[in-house]
Scaffold this motif. Structure first.
Motif, PDB file in Angstrom:
ATOM      1  N   ILE A  19       0.843  -1.204   0.000  1.00 54.83           N
ATOM      2  CA  ILE A  19       0.000   0.000   0.000  1.00 54.83           C
ATOM      3  C   ILE A  19       0.878   1.254   0.000  1.00 54.83           C
ATOM      4  CG2 ILE A  19      -1.674   1.334   1.355  1.00 54.83           C
ATOM      5  CD1 ILE A  19      -2.872  -1.393   2.198  1.00 54.83           C
ATOM      6  N   VAL A  77       2.094   1.742  -3.500  1.00 51.57           N
ATOM      7  CA  VAL A  77       1.061   2.299  -4.377  1.00 51.57           C
ATOM      8  C   VAL A  77       0.929   3.801  -4.153  1.00 51.57           C
ATOM      9  CG1 VAL A  77      -1.415   2.288  -4.894  1.00 51.57           C
ATOM     10  CG2 VAL A  77      -0.185   0.122  -4.598  1.00 51.57           C
ATOM     11  N   ILE A  78       0.909   4.228  -2.901  1.00 47.39           N
ATOM     12  CA  ILE A  78       0.770   5.658  -2.586  1.00 47.39           C
ATOM     13  C   ILE A  78       1.982   6.444  -3.095  1.00 47.39           C
ATOM     14  CG2 ILE A  78       0.683   7.342  -0.693  1.00 47.39           C
ATOM     15  CD1 ILE A  78      -0.981   5.172   0.837  1.00 47.39           C
ATOM     16  N   THR A 109       9.181  -5.271  -2.097  1.00 46.68           N
ATOM     17  CA  THR A 109       7.929  -6.003  -2.365  1.00 46.68           C
ATOM     18  C   THR A 109       7.990  -6.875  -3.612  1.00 46.68           C
ATOM     19  OG1 THR A 109       7.019  -4.103  -3.556  1.00 46.68           O
ATOM     20  CG2 THR A 109       6.520  -4.268  -1.193  1.00 46.68           C
TER      21      THR A 109
END
Length: 117
Positions: free
Chosen positions: A3, A6-7, A116
């Protein structure tokens, strides 16, 4: 962790895209700083904009294709290191924040994409 990636990717893509559009539109402030102060010819602006657009597209696609995301984030990191070097070369510390923020985001995206992957 994904997350955060993504941000950071979304923020960097927006910054790089906005920077590219300002170069393509030959924004007065961009021309004054990058062209006038740093000394980059305005004829190079489309190439610089294309690199930023490619990097932004690459990091977004890289959310699904990790190797592409890593390569694009590394490319944007190198791009913004070059921008900082250009400012430092002419001792322009006043406008150094402009490439420092996207550089920090580029490094963040690169590190997060490596973690990731």
């Amino acid at each position: 962790m994904f997350i955060a990636l993504v941000i950071a990717t979304a923020l960097l893509a927006l910054l790089a895209g906005n920077s590219a559009m300002m170069k393509l539109r030959k924004n007065d402030q961009v021309v004054a700083v990058i062209g006038g102060t740093v000394g980059v010819p305005v004829s190079y602006f489309p190439v610089l904009a294309a690199l930023e657009i490619a990097g932004a597209a690459g990091i977004i696609a890289g959310l699904w294709l990790a190797p592409l995301g890593i390569a694009a984030a590394a490319g944007l990191t190198a791009y913004f290191i070059g921008a900082i070097a250009g400012h430092l070369r002419v001792r322009d510390t006043k406008n150094l924040a402009m490439p420092l923020i996207p550089l920090a985001l580029s490094i963040t995206v690169l590190v997060l994409r490596l973690i990731t992957a």
